[in-house]
Enzyme design. Sequence first.
Site, mmCIF file in Angstrom:
data_model
loop_
_atom_site.group_PDB
_atom_site.id
_atom_site.type_symbol
_atom_site.label_atom_id
_atom_site.label_comp_id
_atom_site.label_asym_id
_atom_site.label_seq_id
_atom_site.Cartn_x
_atom_site.Cartn_y
_atom_site.Cartn_z
ATOM 1 C CG HIS A 94 -2.247 0.864 1.495
ATOM 2 N ND1 HIS A 94 -1.609 1.918 1.537
ATOM 3 C CD2 HIS A 94 -3.441 1.151 1.443
ATOM 4 C CE1 HIS A 94 -2.414 2.783 1.545
ATOM 5 N NE2 HIS A 94 -4.020 2.148 1.896
ATOM 6 C CG ASP B 115 -0.133 -2.926 6.592
ATOM 7 O OD1 ASP B 115 -0.514 -2.250 7.053
ATOM 8 O OD2 ASP B 115 0.486 -1.484 5.402
ATOM 9 C CD GLN C 229 -6.419 -5.193 3.883
ATOM 10 O OE1 GLN C 229 -7.826 -5.573 4.367
ATOM 11 N NE2 GLN C 229 -6.965 -3.641 3.583
ATOM 12 C CE LYS D 121 -8.183 -0.088 5.617
ATOM 13 N NZ LYS D 121 -6.865 -0.399 4.643
ATOM 14 C CB CYS E 28 -4.331 3.527 -1.693
ATOM 15 S SG CYS E 28 -5.332 4.067 -1.610
HETATM 16 C C1 LIG Z 1 -5.843 0.392 4.606
HETATM 17 C C2 LIG Z 1 -4.660 0.356 4.674
HETATM 18 C C3 LIG Z 1 -3.633 0.864 4.973
HETATM 19 C C4 LIG Z 1 -3.681 2.120 5.721
HETATM 20 O O1 LIG Z 1 -4.381 2.698 6.622
HETATM 21 P P1 LIG Z 1 -5.183 3.107 6.699
HETATM 22 O O2 LIG Z 1 -6.333 3.548 8.048
HETATM 23 O O3 LIG Z 1 -5.460 4.408 6.430
HETATM 24 O O4 LIG Z 1 -4.457 4.211 7.840
HETATM 25 C C5 LIG Z 1 -2.677 0.476 5.175
HETATM 26 N N1 LIG Z 1 -2.259 -0.428 4.185
HETATM 27 C C6 LIG Z 1 -3.241 -1.376 4.206
HETATM 28 C C7 LIG Z 1 -2.623 -2.833 4.223
HETATM 29 C C8 LIG Z 1 -4.413 -1.644 4.243
HETATM 30 O O5 LIG Z 1 -4.573 -2.083 3.403
#
Ligand SMILES: *Cc1c(COP(=O)(O)O)cnc(C)c1O
Length: 416
Positions: A133, A210, A213, A236, A374
């Site tokens: 992302h 990260d 997800q 999320k 993104c």
């Molecule tokens: C949504 C997402 C982000 C960013 O998360 P925010 O809640 O917008 O800060 C970063 N990495 C991944 C893989 C995402 O799906």
Amino acid sequence: MADVLNPSESKAYDLAAIRQDFPVLSRTFYDKPLVYLDNGATTQKPKAVIDRIHRFYSEEYGTVRRGVYALSEGSTEAFAQTRETVKAFLNAAQSSEIVFTKGTTEAINLVAHSYGQPFIQAGDEVIVSAMEHHANIVPWQQVCLAKGATLKVIPMNERGELILEEYEKLLSPKTRVVAVNHVSNALGTINPIRRIIELAHQTGAVVFIDGAQGAPHLNVDVQALDCDFYAFSGHKIYGPTGVGVLYAKQAHLEAMVPYQTGGDMIETVTFEKTTFTQPPYKFEAGTPPIAQVVGLGAAIDYVNEVGLSAIAAHEHRLLKYATEQLNTVPGLSIIGTASMKAGLISFVLEAAHPLDIGTLLDHEAIAIRTGHHCAQPVMKRFNVPATARASFGMYNTFDEIDRLVAGLHKVIDMMG
Ligand SMILES: *Cc1c(COP(=O)(O)O)cnc(C)c1O
């Protein structure tokens, strides 16, 4: 031997009851029941979370860590309770390793700055993957730019899987940080993070995962993974916006410099010199998002109650069914066909641009995401300008997948 089974393990997955818990799912658009398939962007909220936030503001709200009066003490306690909940959820060694941020994005910026500032020097290298992302690319790119370090990229194959042999070739004693996602938001790939972490540690690099997800869909044990950093977003995982989590090993937090400075993160302040307090407070400058943190605690309690393993199993069945069904749609190609995938499918249609797919499906009350997610480098890798993406949550049904497929047939008829 039924009586020795953990009741939560033997409990059937009660999808109807789960759907009842999410008020918005009973809404209709254009006289059709909503089909919400954009859980990769954000998830809907169960009543348990909505009610908790409502009750907190109605009866319990006060500032944290300051007041000596009952409201403030109660709020401080509720706030601290979520830190314990998150600690248990990730199996962190101690709750001081849990830092509240406003989301995954802020957590990444925090680490890129606070770890990068003291530990990344000219000539060093940072490794990200080809399926990140933008939030897990740009902050690292910026710190490399500022420090004269180099950003390296782990390539992926045509199925959307990272090529570990290439990753091993990138690793060297110059590698300071490896930053990869647990699950790709553009492809659904579940990355072999345990192996990625192990290899990085062999060369002395630290690893940032990260988990935006990952945490909502897979069990995470940061100690078993031995990851240095893990981040996710409240919104999320069925919780509020405006709050996220950074897990970091205690030793790293102690060695890192503050990201933001101000109230609540200091020990003493004079105009000559300021000393900073201990983690996690050192990284939580200012009044935190109190109600959001409390709401996040309720969201994780709710997820625990349903059971993350049960959620993952349900989402996996949805993924399998949706993959089979989507493959019967003429001219549809799935982008990202890794052997390990979470409940998320990116696809393109010969007959329609992703934006048209999204707009036409909206008229069927089907909410999907369209665009580059993104992750522009992923789109470039697969030679598509954008994709349509259906991403599943704990409340999605097989009927909803049938509605998606019927909707796509309608799109093809209209565009043809
Ligand atoms: C949504 C997402 C982000 C960013 O998360 P925010 O809640 O917008 O800060 C970063 N990495 C991944 C893989 C995402 O799906």
